[in-house]
Structure formats: C-alpha cells, structure tokens
Design an enzyme around this catalytic site. Structure first.
Site, PDB file in Angstrom:
ATOM      1  N   HIS A 129       0.935  -1.278  -0.097  1.00 33.34           N
ATOM      2  CA  HIS A 129       0.034  -0.031   0.155  1.00 33.34           C
ATOM      3  C   HIS A 129       0.944   1.111   0.089  1.00 33.34           C
ATOM      4  O   HIS A 129       1.827   1.446   0.861  1.00 33.34           O
ATOM      5  CB  HIS A 129      -0.850  -0.003   1.150  1.00 33.34           C
ATOM      6  N   CYS A 130       0.874   2.088  -0.950  1.00 30.48           N
ATOM      7  CA  CYS A 130       1.630   3.372  -1.216  1.00 30.48           C
ATOM      8  C   CYS A 130       0.937   4.476  -0.570  1.00 30.48           C
ATOM      9  O   CYS A 130      -0.185   4.906  -1.199  1.00 30.48           O
ATOM     10  CB  CYS A 130       2.116   3.314  -2.604  1.00 30.48           C
ATOM     11  N   PRO A 131       1.720   5.172   0.526  1.00 32.32           N
ATOM     12  CA  PRO A 131       0.768   6.194   1.070  1.00 32.32           C
ATOM     13  C   PRO A 131       1.024   7.395   0.144  1.00 32.32           C
ATOM     14  O   PRO A 131       0.294   8.363   0.131  1.00 32.32           O
ATOM     15  CB  PRO A 131       1.643   6.445   2.417  1.00 32.32           C
TER      16      PRO A 131
END
Length: 267
Positions: A129-131
């Site tokens: 999951h890429c912030p």
C-alpha cells in the site's frame, strides 16, 4: 470488476503531488535556466516536450492512484470463465489447493492475494500500500505504477539538468542566494526525489523480473504458501516470461496453476 477504485480520502497526497510537480516546473521556467533561455530565443520544442512529460507523469500518477488495483470480489469463486476460456478462470480446479477466507472481509482469497488494512479490501497479487499514491499496488495497477516510476525518473533527471543550468555557484553571495533560493531548494528537492525514484524503480524491476512482490519478498517467513514450499519461488518462470506476464498480460492470472502440486495442500 470496476475499473476505478473508490476515491475516498487521500486528496491531500494527490494535491501535494500535483502542486509539487507544477510548482517545481514553474520555478524552472521563471529562473535563468536553459528552458527560460530557449523560450526567450523562440525555441519552444524542448520546453513543450518537458511540459508534456510532466503532464504525462501527473496523468499516470492519478491513473494509478484512482485505479482499482485488483480488489477480490465476494462472488469470484462462483464465476465461470468468460466466453468459455478456461485460462481466464480466477479459481481453477487445481487438486488439493485450499483457498482460505479472509478474516476481515470474509472473501475467498486467491493465491498471492492479501487484505489491505488501509483500503479494507483483499487485493490480487498484493504488492504494497503506497501512502504517496494513496492506493494499493496490486495486479491491475502494478505495471502502470512501474511505468509511472520510469516516466517520473525521466522528468526528474531532466529537471535536475535544467535546475543546474540556472545555478552559477561562482557568483555565490547573499544577494545571489536571495535571488536563487527557490531554484536552489527545487534543485535539492529534485535530488532527493531522483534518488528515491531510482531506488524504487530498480527494486520493482528486480522483483518483477523474479515474479515476486514486495510483500512476498519482505514477509516470506510469514506467508504460508512460501514458507512451506520447497521451491524458493514457485512463480518464477524466467526473466523474459516473468516480464512478459507482468507487462503484457491483460487479465488476472490464476497463480494456483503455477504452484507445485505436492505443496498445494499447504496453501
């Protein structure tokens, strides 16, 4: 499966990405850089190409950010293969493969899927999951994510050269610093972003060439279908096949078909 993911939150990160991209671009044009000199001389080709490349990177960012990364649907295990194509089946009839149900959303997880706490969905071939993207990177948007990193790195390298062309440290003074502070800060920011983009692109290309994911690489000892498998990477089919599957396959893969039969009861 819908093409676009629910937008939800994350607009702060998207606004920051857009603002930084166009803010730094404007700074490069407003100072005495090669781009500004070319515009003054009437040579508009390179400035036009630079703006087009920045626009392309911003569009790719939003596509990856808003795209459905490959959410697992509740009824996928009940769907038959479209148009009679057995290869497109999401849950092939592989002997002894036991697909578990997610403890959070209770959907039946295909092999290599994982539940994302931030998105509250299970994602096919979950990578991370890429912030900054504010979205999961999964089987559907991972190729575009790698393409975005490549385009972004190209923009940053070009911007680095342009910013350097506007800095003349031989004339360094307090007045020079005040006049070029924005350009100098942009130059330092571009250096940091270039290093990050280069490391990310190199690491993802390596993982893709091995047909593994960030999650699998970092958590192999905790993933049941890997820690009990005698093969180091049951999904690796060689660099060229791995790259072709990753960039050219336009459908979700049935990874259960590649899993060793003798290990399938441990999935």
């Amino acid at each position: 499966m819908p093409l676009w993911a629910p937008a939800g939150g994350g607009w702060a990160a998207r606004a920051a990405q857009t603002g930084l991209s166009w803010g730094v671009t404007a700074g490069l044009f407003l100072h005495g850089t090669d781009l500004q000199r070319q515009i003054e001389q009437g040579d508009l080709l390179q400035p036009f190409l630079f703006i087009s490349l920045v626009l392309c990177s911003v569009i790719l960012y939003f596509v990856v950010s808003l795209m459905n990364p490959g959410y697992v649907e509740d009824n996928e295990d009940e769907k038959g293969p479209p148009d009679g194509d057995q290869k497109a089946t999401l849950f092939p009839q592989v002997p002894n493969v036991r697909l578990r149900r997610c403890g959070y959303c209770m959907v039946k997880q295909p092999l290599r899927a994982k539940h994302c706490q931030a998105c509250q969905h299970c994602v096919h071939r979950f990578d991370h999951h890429c912030p900054w993207i504010e979205n999961c990177i999964g089987e559907r948007n991972h190729p575009l994510f790698v393409l975005y990193l490549g385009v972004q790195l190209g923009v940053l390298l070009w911007a680095l050269q342009v910013a350097w062309s506007g800095l003349n440290f031989q004339q360094f003074s307090w007045a020079w610093l005040q006049r070029n502070l924005v350009l100098l800060l942009s130059f330092l920011l571009i250096i940091v972003c270039t290093v990050v983009a280069m490391l990310l692109l190199a690491s993802h290309l390596y993982l893709v060439s091995c047909n593994t994911t960030t999650w699998e690489f970092m958590s192999r000892h905790r993933i049941s279908y890997l820690k009990h498998c005698k093969v180091e990477n049951p999904f690796d089919q060689g660099v060229f096949v791995n790259l072709w599957r990753f960039f050219c396959a336009c459908r979700l893969m049935a990874w259960e078909k590649l899993y060793p039969t003798e290990e399938s009861d441990l999935v």
